[in-house]
Design a protein around this motif. Sequence first.
Motif, PDB file in Angstrom:
ATOM      1  N   LYS A   1       0.448  -0.867  -0.267  1.00 32.70           N
ATOM      2  CA  LYS A   1       0.377  -0.042   0.137  1.00 32.70           C
ATOM      3  C   LYS A   1       1.073   0.906   0.223  1.00 32.70           C
ATOM      4  CE  LYS A   1      -3.936  -1.930   2.311  1.00 32.70           C
ATOM      5  NZ  LYS A   1      -4.888  -1.698   3.509  1.00 32.70           N
TER       6      LYS A   1
ATOM      7  N   PHE B   1      -4.181   3.596   0.316  1.00 32.33           N
ATOM      8  CA  PHE B   1      -4.848   3.502  -1.148  1.00 32.33           C
ATOM      9  C   PHE B   1      -3.879   2.180  -1.384  1.00 32.33           C
ATOM     10  CE2 PHE B   1      -1.765   6.788  -2.877  1.00 32.33           C
ATOM     11  CZ  PHE B   1      -1.324   5.643  -4.287  1.00 32.33           C
ATOM     12  N   MET B   2      -4.163   1.550  -1.770  1.00 30.73           N
ATOM     13  CA  MET B   2      -3.656  -0.573  -2.882  1.00 30.73           C
ATOM     14  C   MET B   2      -4.314   0.730  -4.382  1.00 30.73           C
ATOM     15  SD  MET B   2      -2.720  -2.992  -2.691  1.00 30.73           S
ATOM     16  CE  MET B   2      -3.091  -3.843  -0.896  1.00 30.73           C
TER      17      MET B   2
ATOM     18  N   LYS C   1      -4.217   0.656  -8.509  1.00 31.19           N
ATOM     19  CA  LYS C   1      -4.488  -0.272  -9.843  1.00 31.19           C
ATOM     20  C   LYS C   1      -3.064  -0.988  -9.996  1.00 31.19           C
ATOM     21  CE  LYS C   1      -8.790   1.434 -10.979  1.00 31.19           C
ATOM     22  NZ  LYS C   1      -9.728   2.286 -12.017  1.00 31.19           N
TER      23      LYS C   1
ATOM     24  N   LEU D   1      -8.147   9.329  -6.105  1.00 32.00           N
ATOM     25  CA  LEU D   1      -8.328   7.992  -5.155  1.00 32.00           C
ATOM     26  C   LEU D   1     -10.218   8.676  -4.189  1.00 32.00           C
ATOM     27  CD1 LEU D   1      -5.018   8.733  -2.928  1.00 32.00           C
ATOM     28  CD2 LEU D   1      -5.974   6.837  -3.646  1.00 32.00           C
TER      29      LEU D   1
ATOM     30  N   CYS E   1     -11.219   7.724  -1.063  1.00 32.05           N
ATOM     31  CA  CYS E   1     -12.198   7.627   0.374  1.00 32.05           C
ATOM     32  C   CYS E   1     -13.048   6.956   0.894  1.00 32.05           C
ATOM     33  CB  CYS E   1     -11.568   8.477   1.211  1.00 32.05           C
ATOM     34  SG  CYS E   1     -10.071   9.727   0.752  1.00 32.05           S
ATOM     35  N   TYR E   2     -12.754   6.117   1.976  1.00 30.28           N
ATOM     36  CA  TYR E   2     -14.387   5.364   2.068  1.00 30.28           C
ATOM     37  C   TYR E   2     -13.885   4.935   3.558  1.00 30.28           C
ATOM     38  CZ  TYR E   2     -10.863   1.537   2.059  1.00 30.28           C
ATOM     39  OH  TYR E   2      -9.768   0.805   2.618  1.00 30.28           O
TER      40      TYR E   2
ATOM     41  N   ASP F   1      -9.112   4.381  -2.167  1.00 31.46           N
ATOM     42  CA  ASP F   1      -9.018   3.219  -3.423  1.00 31.46           C
ATOM     43  C   ASP F   1      -8.925   3.826  -4.308  1.00 31.46           C
ATOM     44  OD1 ASP F   1      -9.969   0.486  -2.568  1.00 31.46           O
ATOM     45  OD2 ASP F   1     -11.741   1.136  -2.834  1.00 31.46           O
ATOM     46  N   GLU F   2      -7.230   3.871  -5.579  1.00 34.76           N
ATOM     47  CA  GLU F   2      -7.309   4.139  -6.497  1.00 34.76           C
ATOM     48  C   GLU F   2      -8.245   4.037  -7.637  1.00 34.76           C
ATOM     49  OE1 GLU F   2      -3.870   4.972  -9.531  1.00 34.76           O
ATOM     50  OE2 GLU F   2      -4.058   3.268  -8.716  1.00 34.76           O
TER      51      GLU F   2
END
Length: 425
Positions: A383, A396-397, A399, A410, A412-413, A423-424
């Motif tokens: 990450k 983030f991880m 892609k 990005l 965000c969650y 997530d990207e």
Amino acid sequence: MKYFIESYGCQLNMAESNALELLLKGAGIDKSEVAEDSDCVIINTCSVRKTAENRIWGRLSFFGKLKKQKKNYKIIVTGCMAERLKDELKKDCPFVDAVIGTNEKMEIVDFLLGENILNKEKYNFTASYYKEGEFSSYVPIMNGCNNFCSYCIVPYVRGREISRSVDDIIKEVKALDEKGVKEITLLGQNVNSYNYEGLTFPELLKLICKELNNIEFVRFESPHPKDFSDELISVIKNEKRVCSHIHLPMQSGNSRILKLMNRKNTRESFIALIDKMRKEIPDLTFATDVMVGFPTETEEEYLDTLSLMEYMHPIEAFMYYYNLREGTVAAKMEGQLEDDVKIARLERLIDEQLKRCQKEKLTRKDMITRGVVTGVTRDDKDKYLARNDHNEMISFMPKNKVEIGSMVNLKCYDLKGNTYLADEI
């Protein structure tokens, strides 16, 4: 010869250390990663708070012992503490080879090469403050301060305000842009009072933005509320590369204390400025500086600071209690508070700000944002971390493969501590 630089204090000090490194390398003097392997240690000092000076005195003791073990080892003290306590440093640390003031800092190379250093009355900017390989760079645009806040030592050790030439700033910014730098921070003790031959800070910002291709984020540190003009607010609103995260020092939420501090603004004018900025820039976030325990501050006046912090709800705050600095007006004031009172007030301020910051950040946990990749996460090497225009860190991880210094989009969650998860996209 090998050198080792140890820097303390503000971002301008860090930028000046970067500029000094460029000069040292240009003179054929190599960098050492540790002081013990060097032939010369340069301590770039800070005088803003007593804690910084105390730490430097301790380090000088360490380097003095190191010098006894190494033949021809040189110790150079420079920066604001060297400016303020030059005679005391020479007296108490006779093993120090040179105590070099703020204006002569860039002449350290000449000293190491056996040249004489002149006592300069005027601060001189260098051509570049870039640290090779970095995607983020400081760009000093002015030095010194004319405000004389009653608690602050800066005007005495940095001198009066002097603005760097527009041509030199633009030349450096263009060079950084060509190197692929992604963000720059314009620096000055009172950055928004910049004025070079009639050209103001908002006008400089607009000129800089016209030159940018690779640079995505333009930040600035540190402005003064009294110099935050409508034109500057308009530039932040309309120039997409100028970050809408503003460091706006509060210092106190009480008008009487602000007057004693010689801050030249009131609680009411500070609130009016916040309101105006929020109206014009809806996605604005704030950072601030806050001081508690100023001489004669009552409990009720301290509560005014807490309430103004609640009104401002900054996502970053640099909080500290009043440190007596010899030579300042406040050092001679009656009504100096006991340390236990100052510490208790600071602890409550910090506790409330941590809760407020979490609450504020949670309102933004579903944001879509863009950030510059700063590195891999500490716990998971797959990450990455990115920093967005609000100076928020995001894990983030990717892609696909990403590089440090590249830009990513990005979604965000969630929020974990002070770091967003994303997530990207």
